[in-house]
Each structure stands twice: as structure tokens, then as C-alpha cells.
Design an enzyme around this catalytic site. Structure first.
Site, PDB file in Angstrom:
ATOM      1  N   SER A  85      30.537 -13.124 115.889  1.00 59.69           N
ATOM      2  CA  SER A  85      29.859 -13.345 117.169  1.00 59.69           C
ATOM      3  C   SER A  85      28.542 -12.585 117.335  1.00 59.69           C
ATOM      4  O   SER A  85      27.561 -13.158 117.821  1.00 59.69           O
ATOM      5  CB  SER A  85      30.804 -13.008 118.326  1.00 59.69           C
ATOM      6  OG  SER A  85      31.809 -13.991 118.436  1.00 59.69           O
ATOM      7  N   ALA A 100      29.978  -6.764 113.556  1.00 54.79           N
ATOM      8  CA  ALA A 100      31.078  -6.737 114.519  1.00 54.79           C
ATOM      9  C   ALA A 100      31.904  -5.462 114.427  1.00 54.79           C
ATOM     10  O   ALA A 100      32.505  -5.037 115.413  1.00 54.79           O
ATOM     11  CB  ALA A 100      31.980  -7.953 114.308  1.00 54.79           C
ATOM     12  N   GLY A 129      32.523  -3.529 118.027  1.00 51.96           N
ATOM     13  CA  GLY A 129      33.771  -2.829 118.314  1.00 51.96           C
ATOM     14  C   GLY A 129      33.896  -1.611 117.415  1.00 51.96           C
ATOM     15  O   GLY A 129      33.275  -1.550 116.347  1.00 51.96           O
ATOM     16  N   ASN A 282      38.702  -1.245 112.040  1.00 48.95           N
ATOM     17  CA  ASN A 282      38.077  -1.815 113.239  1.00 48.95           C
ATOM     18  C   ASN A 282      39.151  -2.172 114.267  1.00 48.95           C
ATOM     19  O   ASN A 282      40.356  -2.011 113.996  1.00 48.95           O
ATOM     20  CB  ASN A 282      37.238  -3.032 112.844  1.00 48.95           C
ATOM     21  CG  ASN A 282      38.095  -4.207 112.431  1.00 48.95           C
ATOM     22  OD1 ASN A 282      39.145  -4.037 111.799  1.00 48.95           O
ATOM     23  ND2 ASN A 282      37.677  -5.400 112.774  1.00 48.95           N
ATOM     24  N   PRO A 283      38.800  -2.680 115.460  1.00 49.76           N
ATOM     25  CA  PRO A 283      39.788  -2.847 116.539  1.00 49.76           C
ATOM     26  C   PRO A 283      40.991  -3.721 116.226  1.00 49.76           C
ATOM     27  O   PRO A 283      42.079  -3.480 116.745  1.00 49.76           O
ATOM     28  CB  PRO A 283      38.962  -3.451 117.687  1.00 49.76           C
ATOM     29  CG  PRO A 283      37.617  -2.854 117.496  1.00 49.76           C
ATOM     30  CD  PRO A 283      37.421  -2.827 116.004  1.00 49.76           C
ATOM     31  N   CYS A 284      40.833  -4.768 115.425  1.00 53.94           N
ATOM     32  CA  CYS A 284      42.011  -5.614 115.126  1.00 53.94           C
ATOM     33  C   CYS A 284      42.659  -5.311 113.801  1.00 53.94           C
ATOM     34  O   CYS A 284      43.596  -6.018 113.380  1.00 53.94           O
ATOM     35  CB  CYS A 284      41.606  -7.078 115.211  1.00 53.94           C
ATOM     36  SG  CYS A 284      41.363  -7.636 116.902  1.00 53.94           S
ATOM     37  N   GLY A 285      42.196  -4.281 113.089  1.00 60.57           N
ATOM     38  CA  GLY A 285      42.918  -3.752 111.939  1.00 60.57           C
ATOM     39  C   GLY A 285      42.618  -4.369 110.600  1.00 60.57           C
ATOM     40  O   GLY A 285      43.140  -3.903 109.583  1.00 60.57           O
ATOM     41  N   GLU A 286      41.767  -5.402 110.559  1.00 54.06           N
ATOM     42  CA  GLU A 286      41.567  -6.108 109.287  1.00 54.06           C
ATOM     43  C   GLU A 286      40.451  -5.512 108.431  1.00 54.06           C
ATOM     44  O   GLU A 286      40.242  -5.949 107.307  1.00 54.06           O
ATOM     45  CB  GLU A 286      41.285  -7.594 109.535  1.00 54.06           C
ATOM     46  CG  GLU A 286      39.860  -7.932 109.918  1.00 54.06           C
ATOM     47  CD  GLU A 286      39.533  -7.646 111.366  1.00 54.06           C
ATOM     48  OE1 GLU A 286      38.373  -7.849 111.768  1.00 54.06           O
ATOM     49  OE2 GLU A 286      40.445  -7.236 112.109  1.00 54.06           O
ATOM     50  N   THR A 435      37.115 -16.959 118.972  1.00 52.05           N
ATOM     51  CA  THR A 435      35.933 -17.634 119.508  1.00 52.05           C
ATOM     52  C   THR A 435      35.371 -18.644 118.522  1.00 52.05           C
ATOM     53  O   THR A 435      35.042 -19.776 118.889  1.00 52.05           O
ATOM     54  CB  THR A 435      34.844 -16.602 119.844  1.00 52.05           C
ATOM     55  OG1 THR A 435      35.407 -15.580 120.665  1.00 52.05           O
ATOM     56  CG2 THR A 435      33.700 -17.254 120.576  1.00 52.05           C
TER      57      THR A 435
END
Length: 746
Positions: A85, A100, A129, A282-286, A435
Site C-alpha cells: 500500500s 510497509a 508499521g 513487522n506487525p503481522c509477523g511475516e 487491501t
């Protein structure tokens, strides 16, 4: 914003209705009044041309910038590939921050801690993030040598980070998202595991516990393990590993938090170990990253890698073309990006990590007629991801010939083993695509669909039934399609109990909650096998899943080679147990039944009275508040007999007792909402079914601010989107809205 002239002969992109909403809200450039002055064509050309312009820096490039811009434009507007994004938002603009994912260090000093807070605010403002490890901070109540005082511990500072993020969000910019990680051997680990016991705590953070192989071995043996003070390296005590693991499992069963990451496995795959250990994601762990490192992500739409003419198989030649073009795109993004901190610019430039991932996986399986929950699907996942990584590395080698390898190549694992040289330290990541998948009109990431058909709320209260196109085609081919059937499917999202439909359709078109949890995990592990970084994936569990089920998932994730795992039990937020402060004695089995947790009523208390018309008469509900929250209620009803009056009073007393005992408003609403009575009555746009339903109506409208609670049915959907009012779903480790792309993870 740089001036970009859009060629007149560019084809207009085809935009689906959902994508139009998303692009209008989040991506099109707007004037000071919030009115877009950019068309969809101009958006994609702005991104394509600005990223292609970076090619001019490299004299040995095999591509020319003007033609490459056309190729990038076609790649994105055909939805075969989309970048993350921030690239869509900021490429070709004065901001120019295109990454990101970021990880920031949190040093064990006041200066270091608040530097991290400041740097995170700058990143959030730019659209990124952040991930943090709080493992370096000394434990609560330890001595601070410079002042002679005592430390407040990681949890206290975590709350400061959370508060700072909240203010950035309230300042009108894109919502910040964070990951907080603490090592399992930190002395404050039990506080961390329980940090989100009460819903709403640390609402701008995902939390994960960093597990070590030493700890997992202790769990297997039922042995104790040492807690270590990070500032001294000395042991401060021991805990039983199996008991701690059980508590970790229980908290995940109750609310989905915290998740787990396997630190040793992450660092075994660290391509640049000479630069230190990876301690956060990062925020979602990947995306595990070094301190001050960032990564640029993008995703290939696998649903478009299928062609019926290709003997019903993946179009491998087309997939190869897309991979090579996408790797070039992402490497150019590194050069085009303006990073918010010089330390980040330096670290990113040294390692040049990119993360090419996938979306549309469920769509590909639908077209191939392969059930998600099958070994055939797992085997194909390995084959596809192996192909993408091999071709991605091949593309990175080609870029290294044209541009040189990443500067840290010589000291990397690739340089030591004489592999490569590569342009990028990592090439593949499977990131959330909530998104992007809306823009591309495809399924999210490597997740199954959350529903085959669902109702979307559009303007003026209209309802639009949306159905997966592959499912709809299969029904039409079987002469089983009808509008009434789509409405019926939309009620639950699944067809597994519709025995009248052909068996092969029911077998192939499965949804997230139709799939046994272990198949979710096997799919994650299959993609992880050939992913340089990690995989964003949620293991969805039915409401009736047990703690033993989660224990098995956590353990199998360790055995299967995953780098972390996120579980989400359907409806777990609504059934979360009452927590009274979380002292460790509770975990040791001490009897707390004699403790009173009912708060005393003060002498003076203020509130309001809400008038509600019910089928039994007018209900006057008086709600008294403390600190802006309901503390007690009094329900009186007129024009009815003594029995009704007594019932209203009894309900009020019981609700008051629950409130004074610490039960959350949403729990009360979820219990009372939808209870039917013999005399329902319409009030404005709401049907009041009974006295308890009326109380739920008042509480929900005053205190839950648009949050939606179901009326007793279990569903993946538990909340409504605060931006558009449509349902939120939990997948890829985050609550997201399928209609407008709102996400709680930024």
C-alpha cells in the site's frame, strides 16, 4: 508531487466496484478539501513511471525506462501483481515513503526508549508499521544504577508506545500498527503473556512471545527453565516450561493473543548474521527484520496464473515472466523510497531485502478443482512457492549482474557459501493482502475464503449479495445457480450442509471455518518451506475448539518448521473469561473463590435515563456511570403488572452486579441482545424484542460505538467496520473489512 504526464494511448484500467471505493478512500491523491484530483489511470501510471525511472541509474540495465513503465503499468492494471500500500499511495509524491515494514530497536535506557517512540511516530506518519522487541529492557523492580531507583519494566513502556500510536491515529493520519515481542526467558514474561487479558488493552499492538528451542525442549521434558535479566545476563529464577506453555495456550484460546514466534528458527534463516540477531518482526509477523531494517513487499495474483488452455494447470511460463518483472519492480522501489530515518536508509541499502508474495491462492485452487484441505493442495503449494523462489532468485542474480550484489553480500551466508551473487538478501515473503486483494478482485494471500457469498451494505441502506465468481460459475455449470440460493449461502457463507448441491462442489468450495485447523497449519508450513522470510496466515478454529487443540497447533507449528503461528477461535472475544488482576498465584491453583471482586457503591453517582418503548410498555432505563463507564442500572416499566415490574427490576439488579464485578459491556450485550419476547415492538429502525433486548440496545448504542455483536450465533464476523459498517473478518493475523479495506493492523 512530481508532475506526471499520462500517455493518451494507455488503456483504461478495469476497476471492480469494491476497488473503486478502496482507491477513492485510500489511494487517489486529494486536494485540501479531500476531493480526488487523480483518476485510476493516473494513479497506476504515477506508480509505474516513477518506479521505472529508477532504471535510468543503471547503465548496464537490459531494460529501458519508457518501455518498463508500460510493462509495470500493464502488470498492475491486469492485477497480476500489486505492490504494498505505501508504494501505491506515495510513489511519485513528495512524501515518497514506499515501504510497509520496519523494525526499531528499544534500548535499555530512557534515551533509547523515547528515541524509539519518536522514530515510530515518524514511521506511522509516513504510512508504515513498526515492530519492536522489548527484551532488552530490564525487568520490573530491578535497580537502575544511574539513579538508584527501580525500573518499571517492559509492560509500562509498551503502554507508552501504545498511547503514542493512538495520538498519531487521532491526528488524522493512517492508523499506526505495531508488533511487540518479548523473549520467553525475560523475567517479566508472565505479565506480558497476560497483557491483553482485558479486551481493549494495548489496542494498537499485536503481541507475540519469542520462543526458543531450549524452551521448547524444556516443554517436551516438563522441565524448569531459567529466566535471565537482560541487563546483567544473570538468572533471576525459574519457571516450569510446560506450565508457562499451558498459560500461553490458554490466553490464545481466550482471545487470540499473544501469538508465538520461533526466534531460533528465524535466526537460522538470517541471511546476514554478521549484522546481529533478528529479534522482532513487522506487525503481522511475516517479516523478521534487523533493527532499523525495512522491507518492500508485493504480491502476485495466483488466480490469474491459471489458463484453461494450459491443460488445466498453472501457466508456468507466464508465472515466470511475472516473477522476474515483479522482482525488478521491487528492487527499484528500494531506490525510489525516501525512508524516514538515515539509519533505515543505510540498513536497507546494505541488504536490499524484498518480499515477493502471493494472493489469490484459494481462487487458483477453485479453478483447478482442488480442495484447500487436501494433500494435493499442500503439495501444489510447495511446488508453486518453490518455483517462485527459484525464479525470484534467478531474477535477483540477473539484477546483480546489471547493478552489483547487495553491499553486505560478501559477509552474508550467500557470500560465505559462494552462492549468487544476489541483488537482494531476501526475495520472498507472504504478507497480508487484505487491501490488495480487494483491488485485484481475488482471495486474500494464502487464506481460504471466509465466505463464498456475503451481503455488503451499500449506499442508502441497500444490500448487495456478493459471490465468489468461481463458485458462481461452478453452480451455473451444474445448473444449480439461483438468486435465492445466493441469499441462503450469504446467511452462513458456507455450503457444507447443503446436501442438495453436487458433492464435488461442496468438496472443492470450502471456507475458513469448514477446514480442520491442522490443514490451515499444513498449508502455512508448505508455503513457509520455500519462503525466505515468513508467512502471514491465521489458523481459524471453531468456537468449541479446546485448549488441547491449540496446544497441538503450537507444537505442530514448531515441528513443521513454521516461524510463528497465529490462532483465532471463533467468538473467543465474546466468551473471554473474567480476569481479576492476574496474579501468578491464580496459575498455581490457589482458591480465589473467597475473594470479593464486587466494587462498592459510592455515596454519590451520576447518570442518565433512557426511554425505550417495548411491547410491554415504556421502559425507563437509568444508567449510572463511573469514569465514563456504566456502573449500575435501574429498569422500571410502566403500564404493566407486578410480574413484569419485578422481572425488570431483577434484570437491572443482575446487570448491575455484573458491571460492578468487572464484566465488560460487550459481554453483557452479547448475552442480552436478541432475547425474544411475546410482544416485540418497532422503535424507529430497531425492533425491540424484550426488556433484556432493550437494555442491550441502550448499552450497544451508547458504549460500543459501532461495534457489532451477534445475537447468540457463532460466526467469523464479530464486529462491524467503523468506516463503512460492513462486517470485519479475522484472517492473515488481523481484523479487516472486505468492503472498504479498513484494517486494525494499519
Amino acid at each position: 508531487m512530481r508532475k506526471v504526464k499520462t500517455p493518451a494511448n494507455l488503456p483504461e484500467p478495469i476497476i471492480n466496484e469494491n476497488a473503486k471505493i478502496v482507491l477513492h478512500r485510500r489511494y487517489l491523491k486529494k486536494d485540501t478539501q479531500g476531493i480526488p484530483y487523480e483518476t485510476h489511470k493516473e494513479l497506476f501510471w504515477r506508480v509505474a513511471s516513477s518506479i521505472a525511472d529508477e532504471e535510468r541509474k543503471y547503465k548496464k540495465s537490459t531494460c529501458k525506462a519508457p518501455q518498463l513503465a508500460r510493462d509495470f503499468y500493464d502488470l498492475m492494471t491486469s492485477y497480476r501483481f500489486l505492490p504494498n500500500s505505501p508504494t501505491l499511495m506515495n510513489a511519485g509524491t513528495s512524501l515518497g515513503q514506499l515501504a510497509a515494514c520496519f523494525v526499531l530497536p528499544v534500548e535499555d535506557s530512557i534515551e533509547g526508549i523515547f528515541d524509539a517512540v519518536k522514530h515510530a511516530a515518524m514511521i506511522h506518519k509516513s504510512g508504515g508499521g513498526t515492530g519492536f522487541s522489548f527484551s532488552r529492557l530490564r525487568q520490573q523492580d530491578s535497580v537502575v544504577g544511574s539513579t538508584g531507583g527501580v525500573a518499571s519494566g517492559p509492560l509500562s513502556f509498551l503502554k507508552i508506545f501504545n498511547c503514542a500510536t493512538e495520538q498519531i491515529k487521532q491526528g488524522g493520519t493512517r492508523r499506526g500498527a505495531n508488533m511487540g515481542i518479548l523473549r520467553i526467558d525475560h523475567p517479566d514474561i508472565m505479565q506480558f503473556i497476560k497483557a491483553k487479558e482485558r479486551d481493549g488493552e494495548l489496542n494498537n499492538f499485536n503481541l507475540s512471545v519469542g520462543l526458543t528451542e531450549k524452551f521448547m525442549q524444556a516443554v517436551e521434558k516438563g522441565a524448569d527453565y531459567e529466566l535471565t535479566a537482560p541487563n546483567t545476563g544473570h538468572a533471576t529464577g525459574t519457571l516450569n516450561a510446560r506450565e508457562v506453555f499451558s498459560i500461553l495456550v490458554r490466553k490464545a484460546w481466550e482471545s487470540g493473543d499473544p501469538g508465538i514466534v520461533f526466534l531460533d528458527r528465524i535466526n537460522r534463516d538470517n541471511p546476514t548474521p554478521a549484522q546481529g540477531e533478528m529479534e522482532s518482526t513487522n506487525p503481522c509477523g511475516e517479516q523478521p527484520l534487523l533493527p532499523y531494517e525495512a522491507c518492500n513487499l508485493g504480491s502476485i495474483n495466483l488466480g490469474l496464473a491459471y489458463t484453461p488452455e494450459n491443460d488445466g494447470d498453472v501457466d508456468w511460463d507466464e508465472l515466470k515472466r511475472i516473477v522476474h518483472l515483479s522482482v525488478r519492480f521491487l528492487d527499484n522501489v528500494i531506490d525510489a523510497s525516501n525512508y524516514p530515518l538515515p539509519q533505515i536508509t543505510e540498513t536497507v541499502g546494505r541488504n536490499r531485502k524484498i518480499g515477493l508474495g502471493v494472493m489469490g491462492w484459494a481462487d487458483l485452487l477453485f479453478q483447478l478443482g482442488i480442495p484447500y484441505n487436501s494433500q494435493k493442495a499442500v503439495d501444489l503449494a510447495e511446488r508453486v512457492m518453490k518455483f517462485i523462489r527459484e525464479e525470484g532468485r534467478s531474477a535477483s542474480k540477473q539484477l546483480a549482474k546489471e547493478r552489483g550484489p547487495f553491499p553486505a553480500y560478501a559477509e552474508s551466508v550467500f557470500g560465505k557459501a559462494n552462492l549468487g551473487p544476489y541483488r537482494n538478501a531476501t526475495v520472498t515473503t507472504i504478507a497480508p493482502t487484505g487491501t490488495l486483494s480487494i483491488i485485484g478482485g481475488c482471495s486474500s494471500g494464502v487464506e481460504p475464503l471466509f465466505a463464498l457469498s456475503f451481503v455488503r451494505n451499500v449506499m442508502d441502506g441497500d444490500r448487495l449479495v456478493e459471490t465468489n465468481p468461481h463458485f458462481e460459475k461452478a453452480l451455473k455449470d451444474a445448473d444449480a445457480h439461483s438468486a435465492s440460493l445466493m441469499e441462503e449461502v450469504a446467511k452462513t457463507g458456507t455450503i457444507q450442509k447443503m446436501d442438495f448441491l453436487p458433492e464435488n462442489i461442496r468438496r472443492v468450495f470450502v471456507t475458513a471455518m469448514d477446514i480442520e485447523p491442522m490443514w490451515h497449519l499444513k498449508m502455512q508450513a508448505a508455503f513457509q518451506k520455500y519462503t525466505d522470510n515468513a508467512v502471514s496466515k491465521t489458523v481459524n478454529l471453531p468456537h468449541e475448539a479446546t485448549q488441547d487443540d491449540i496446544w497441538e497447533i503450537y507444537w505442530k507449528a514448531y515441528e513443521y518448521g513454521c516461524k510463528g503461528v497465529t490462532v483465532y477461535r471463533d467468538g473467543c472475544k465474546a466468551s473471554q473469561v473474567l480476569c481479576t488482576g492476574g496474579k501468578q498465584e491464580e496459575e498455581k491453583g490457589e482458591d480465589k473463590s473467597k475473594e470479593s471482586i464486587v466494587r462498592d457503591r459510592p455515596e454519590v453517582i451520576y447518570g442518565f435515563t433512557h426511554k425505550v418503548e417495548t411491547g410491554l410498555g415504556v421502559l425507563y432505563l437509568t444508567v449510572n456511570e463511573m469514569d465514563g463507564k456504566p456502573f449500575e442500572v435501574f429498569a422500571t416499566i410502566g403500564k404493566s403488572g407486578g410480574s413484569i415490574t419485578a422481572k425488570a427490576e431483577a434484570i437491572g439488579r443482575l446487570v448491575s452486579l455484573a458491571l460492578r464485578s468487572g464484566v465488560e459491556v460487550r459481554e453483557i450485550v452479547s448475552q442480552l441482545k436478541g432475547i425474544g419476547g411475546e410482544n416485540p415492538k418497532f422503535m424507529k429502525k430497531h425492533l425491540v424484542k424484550s426488556i433484556p433486548d432493550a437494555i442491550a440496545y441502550v448499552f450497544e448504542n451508547r458504549y460500543l460505538q459501532g461495534e457489532h455483536l451477534s445475537d447468540g450465533t457463532n460466526s467469523l464476523v464479530k464486529e462491524l467496520c467503523p468506516e463503512c459498517g460492513d462486517p470485519l473478518v479475522f484472517e492473515e493475523g488481523c481484523h479487516i473489512c472486505k468492503s472498504c479495506a479498513f484494517t486494525k493492523c494499519g
